[in-house]
Design an enzyme around this catalytic site. Structure first.
Site, short mmCIF file in Angstrom:
data_model
loop_
_atom_site.label_atom_id
_atom_site.label_comp_id
_atom_site.label_asym_id
_atom_site.label_seq_id
_atom_site.Cartn_x
_atom_site.Cartn_y
_atom_site.Cartn_z
N ASP A 87 0.88 -1.16 0.00
CA ASP A 87 0.00 0.00 0.00
C ASP A 87 0.93 1.23 0.00
OD1 ASP A 87 -2.32 1.65 0.45
OD2 ASP A 87 -1.68 1.78 2.54
N ASP A 123 -0.05 5.03 0.83
CA ASP A 123 -0.29 6.00 1.91
C ASP A 123 -0.23 5.30 3.26
OD1 ASP A 123 -0.95 8.35 0.31
OD2 ASP A 123 -2.76 7.30 -0.27
C1 BG6 Z 1 -5.78 5.82 0.23
C2 BG6 Z 1 -5.86 6.64 1.51
O1 BG6 Z 1 -4.47 5.38 0.03
O2 BG6 Z 1 -6.19 6.62 -0.88
C3 BG6 Z 1 -7.26 7.20 1.67
O3 BG6 Z 1 -5.55 5.81 2.61
C4 BG6 Z 1 -7.65 8.00 0.43
O4 BG6 Z 1 -7.30 8.02 2.83
C5 BG6 Z 1 -7.52 7.13 -0.80
O5 BG6 Z 1 -8.98 8.49 0.55
C6 BG6 Z 1 -7.87 7.85 -2.09
O6 BG6 Z 1 -6.91 8.84 -2.32
P1 BG6 Z 1 -6.95 9.94 -3.46
O7 BG6 Z 1 -5.52 10.43 -3.51
O8 BG6 Z 1 -7.34 9.23 -4.73
O9 BG6 Z 1 -7.94 10.97 -3.06
MG MG Z 2 -2.74 3.13 3.59
#
Ligand code: BG6
Ligand code: MG
Length: 213
Positions: free
Chosen positions: A8, A10
């Site tokens: 993953d 984030d």
């Molecule tokens: C995930 C995060 O990796 O990505 C979430 O943990 C986030 O918090 C999701 O909402 C979507 O991210 P993005 O960058 O497409 O808005």
């Molecule tokens: Mg994550």
């Protein structure tokens, strides 16, 4: 035998938690919707639109689909402002070392992230060429805990799910990995998840050898 590791992004490779939190907070404040770090925790691993639906549970009125699309776009614009400041210094402890050790052992490595900003974030932290495959929110329709993004990553790696280990900080991501027939290593917020196959505080605290043996 584990032959591929799907990370993953984030909360595992890079610390974007605060950027997501500040961007949602700004949007929620403008709309007068209560928001907190506690609610933010529930957004881990959840897609942008599904995150907005969780935030709107506390709204005083309902919003049309057009309004919701505009709010998500506004949050994303605030978020992009913030991640524009990310640098390789924001890579989480132990991540680079783990990637290097896995490479040396001949394992295949991939990203499996719900984020549509994955390509931008990888560029910001200088890891755009560090993975054999990248599966992200731009290529899927179902958010974790659905296994779609991880199954895509296994296909891109040319491996079977049972040959892959997913590294996740979100409980939804641990469930996605298990639902897809992969093993799951919980780190960070998922480090205490009893459903995870393995657990570690972060990648710096990980005993890779015991997992790969
Ligand atoms: C995930 C995060 O990796 O990505 C979430 O943990 C986030 O918090 C999701 O909402 C979507 O991210 P993005 O960058 O497409 O808005
Ligand atoms: Mg994550």
């Amino acid at each position: 035998m584990v032959q591929g590791i799907i990370f993953d992004l984030d909360g595992v490779i890079v610390s974007t938690d605060d950027c997501h939190y500040r961007a949602w907070q700004r949007m929620a404040d403008e709309e007068g919707i209560p928001f907190s770090r506690g609610v933010n925790e529930r957004l881990r691993g959840v897609s942008r639109m599904d995150s907005l639906d969780i935030i709107l549970e506390r709204a005083k009125r309902s919003y049309t689909q057009e309004e919701k699309t505009a709010m998500a776009a506004r949050k994303n614009a605030y978020y992009i402002e913030l991640i524009g400041k990310l640098t390789p210094a924001d890579i989480l402890p132990g991540a680079l070392d783990a990637l290097e050790r896995l490479r040396r052992r001949g394992l295949r490595i991939a990203i499996g992230s719900s984020s549509r900003n994955t390509p931008l974030i990888l560029r910001q932290i200088g890891l755009e060429n560090a993975f054999d495959a990248v599966a992200d929110g731009n290529q899927i329709t179902r958010s974790k805990p659905d296994p779609e993004v991880f199954l895509l990553a296994t296909r891109l790696l040319g491996l079977a799910p049972a040959e892959c280990l997913v590294v996740e900080d979100a409980d939804a991501g641990v469930e996605a990995a298990l639902a897809g027939g992969m093993k799951a290593l919980g780190v960070g917020s998922a480090a205490a998840n009893p459903r995870a196959t393995y657990r570690a505080r972060d990648l710096a605290a990980l005993d890779l050898e015991s997992i790969l043996k």
